[in-house]
Design an enzyme around this catalytic site. Structure first.
Site, PDB file in Angstrom:
ATOM      1  N   PRO A  47      11.425  -1.233   1.506  1.00  0.00           N
ATOM      2  CA  PRO A  47      11.613  -0.299   2.625  1.00  0.00           C
ATOM      3  C   PRO A  47      10.509   0.759   2.608  1.00  0.00           C
ATOM      4  O   PRO A  47      10.234   1.344   1.565  1.00  0.00           O
ATOM      5  CB  PRO A  47      12.974   0.342   2.347  1.00  0.00           C
ATOM      6  CG  PRO A  47      13.602  -0.474   1.268  1.00  0.00           C
ATOM      7  CD  PRO A  47      12.508  -1.173   0.540  1.00  0.00           C
ATOM      8  N   GLU A  48       9.867   0.953   3.750  1.00  0.00           N
ATOM      9  CA  GLU A  48       8.824   1.970   3.864  1.00  0.00           C
ATOM     10  C   GLU A  48       9.358   3.089   4.764  1.00  0.00           C
ATOM     11  O   GLU A  48      10.550   3.127   5.057  1.00  0.00           O
ATOM     12  CB  GLU A  48       7.536   1.324   4.411  1.00  0.00           C
ATOM     13  CG  GLU A  48       7.061   0.162   3.519  1.00  0.00           C
ATOM     14  CD  GLU A  48       5.788  -0.522   4.010  1.00  0.00           C
ATOM     15  OE1 GLU A  48       5.013   0.106   4.746  1.00  0.00           O
ATOM     16  OE2 GLU A  48       5.580  -1.696   3.656  1.00  0.00           O
TER      17      GLU A  48
ATOM     18  N   LYS B 214       9.091   7.707   1.041  1.00  0.00           N
ATOM     19  CA  LYS B 214      10.134   6.687   0.908  1.00  0.00           C
ATOM     20  C   LYS B 214      11.357   7.210   0.151  1.00  0.00           C
ATOM     21  O   LYS B 214      12.236   6.434  -0.212  1.00  0.00           O
ATOM     22  CB  LYS B 214       9.561   5.464   0.181  1.00  0.00           C
ATOM     23  CG  LYS B 214       8.335   4.856   0.876  1.00  0.00           C
ATOM     24  CD  LYS B 214       7.740   3.733   0.045  1.00  0.00           C
ATOM     25  CE  LYS B 214       6.338   3.389   0.498  1.00  0.00           C
ATOM     26  NZ  LYS B 214       5.661   2.469  -0.440  1.00  0.00           N
TER      27      LYS B 214
ATOM     28  N   ARG C 279      17.027  -6.509  -6.829  1.00  0.00           N
ATOM     29  CA  ARG C 279      16.098  -6.451  -7.959  1.00  0.00           C
ATOM     30  C   ARG C 279      16.400  -5.345  -8.965  1.00  0.00           C
ATOM     31  O   ARG C 279      15.814  -5.322 -10.044  1.00  0.00           O
ATOM     32  CB  ARG C 279      14.662  -6.283  -7.432  1.00  0.00           C
ATOM     33  CG  ARG C 279      14.192  -7.418  -6.518  1.00  0.00           C
ATOM     34  CD  ARG C 279      13.781  -8.645  -7.294  1.00  0.00           C
ATOM     35  NE  ARG C 279      12.617  -8.422  -8.139  1.00  0.00           N
ATOM     36  CZ  ARG C 279      11.356  -8.505  -7.726  1.00  0.00           C
ATOM     37  NH1 ARG C 279      11.075  -8.786  -6.482  1.00  0.00           N
ATOM     38  NH2 ARG C 279      10.365  -8.304  -8.562  1.00  0.00           N
TER      39      ARG C 279
ATOM     40  N   ARG D   2     -13.338   8.369  -2.261  1.00  0.00           N
ATOM     41  CA  ARG D   2     -12.956   7.146  -2.965  1.00  0.00           C
ATOM     42  C   ARG D   2     -13.893   5.995  -2.642  1.00  0.00           C
ATOM     43  O   ARG D   2     -14.308   5.831  -1.500  1.00  0.00           O
ATOM     44  CB  ARG D   2     -11.524   6.745  -2.567  1.00  0.00           C
ATOM     45  CG  ARG D   2     -10.509   7.871  -2.632  1.00  0.00           C
ATOM     46  CD  ARG D   2      -9.977   8.077  -4.028  1.00  0.00           C
ATOM     47  NE  ARG D   2      -9.264   6.911  -4.509  1.00  0.00           N
ATOM     48  CZ  ARG D   2      -7.963   6.692  -4.307  1.00  0.00           C
ATOM     49  NH1 ARG D   2      -7.254   7.538  -3.601  1.00  0.00           N
ATOM     50  NH2 ARG D   2      -7.385   5.623  -4.804  1.00  0.00           N
TER      51      ARG D   2
ATOM     52  N   ARG E 175      -2.409  -6.154  -3.739  1.00  0.00           N
ATOM     53  CA  ARG E 175      -1.314  -6.534  -2.847  1.00  0.00           C
ATOM     54  C   ARG E 175      -1.779  -7.593  -1.859  1.00  0.00           C
ATOM     55  O   ARG E 175      -2.934  -7.599  -1.433  1.00  0.00           O
ATOM     56  CB  ARG E 175      -0.827  -5.308  -2.046  1.00  0.00           C
ATOM     57  CG  ARG E 175      -0.442  -4.110  -2.892  1.00  0.00           C
ATOM     58  CD  ARG E 175       0.805  -4.354  -3.722  1.00  0.00           C
ATOM     59  NE  ARG E 175       1.979  -4.622  -2.901  1.00  0.00           N
ATOM     60  CZ  ARG E 175       2.743  -3.682  -2.344  1.00  0.00           C
ATOM     61  NH1 ARG E 175       2.457  -2.417  -2.507  1.00  0.00           N
ATOM     62  NH2 ARG E 175       3.798  -4.017  -1.628  1.00  0.00           N
TER      63      ARG E 175
END
Ligand SMILES: [Zn+2]
Length: 273
Positions: free
Chosen positions: A2-3, A61, A114, A153, A262
């Site tokens: 869930p975001e 979140k 999980r 970055r 990812r």
């Protein structure tokens, strides 16, 4: 996982049902002891008993239940957690890990296949959310802020978007969707993104989050809203889990590659480095 749109949908569902309610009993089921981070499970159950919920907030979140003793019950759903309001006699879900009984006879069930979900009981919510930056839908998340984060970055744009210190609440689904909307290749070195593209990416983050929120989130796997129903946005995504299918903008086949650790979905035709 869930975001932001999924957690915000749960927050909006639960808010009218649990604000003002008093917790009569909390049960963390056997095998789910890791849910309780700040206290041993029995101590946490005892500390929550009799507390009234004064507000249901969210940051990124995290769900933040403010209690009448000034403390905050911070919940994170991690990979597969859900919080569902249900009557006291509703049968337990197969993966129910904890149950909260409220003083109006209703309950909230914490289901989590999980078992990575976490509960913290803290004086200051920041204790439970280390390294959390501005919420992606807050006024603090601005184009200038995003540009500043990208500039420093050399990693891929995707990695910067996933960093909760940059835009709390953005995860794998909405990072991929935002890159597609902004027509930016998620593998692009972040420092190569200038002010124009940073502004476009910022607008794309807001757009994908708000569109999903309007659809009550995306149910690619286990996500359920606060009433136990699926979200609708997963059928409207542009690239996420659409590898092998044509891009809706240019027709090229959407690819999936590993970026920032990812699975990352993008169109090699119209998303530029
Ligand atoms: Zn395309």
């Amino acid at each position: 996982m869930p975001e932001l749109p999924e957690v915000e949908t749960i927050r909006r569902d639960l808010e009218p049902l649990i604000v003002g309610r008093t917790v009569e009993r909390v049960r963390i089921h056997p095998g789910a002891e890791r849910l309780a981070v700040t206290d041993a499970p029995r101590d946490l159950e005892r500390a929550l008993r009799g507390r009234r919920v004064e507000a249901v907030g969210r940051h990124g979140k995290y769900l933040l239940l403010r209690l009448d003793d000034g403390r905050t019950w911070v919940m994170h759903l991690r990979m597969t957690g859900s919080l569902v309001h249900a009557s006291a006699d509703a049968p337990a879900h197969r993966f129910e890990r904890a149950r909260i009984d409220l003083d109006d006879g209703s309950t909230v069930r914490f289901n989590d296949l999980r078992k990575f979900g976490t509960w913290h009981l803290v004086e200051d919510p920041l204790e439970a959310m280390p390294n959390s930056g501005p919420d992606a839908l807050s006024e603090e998340f601005t184009p200038a802020w995003l540009l500043g984060c990208l500039r420093r970055r050399s990693v891929a744009v995707k990695a910067v978007l996933l960093d909760q210190a940059v835009a709390a609440g953005v995860g794998n689904i909405y990072a991929d969707e935002a890159c597609w909307i902004a027509a930016i290749d998620p593998r692009t070195p972040a420092s190569r993104i200038g002010p124009t593209r940073a502004a476009r990416l910022h607008a794309a983050v807001l757009q994908t989050l708000e569109e999903s929120l309007g659809d009550r989130g995306s149910s690619f796997s286990d996500y359920r809203d606060g009433l136990g129903a699926q979200g609708l946005h997963h059928v409207r995504v542009h690239v996420f889990r659409r590898e092998g299918q044509p891009c809706g903008r240019c027709g090229r086949t959407i690819e999936k590659r590993r970026v920032a650790g990812r699975g990352t979905h993008f169109c090699p035709g119209c998303q530029r480095k």
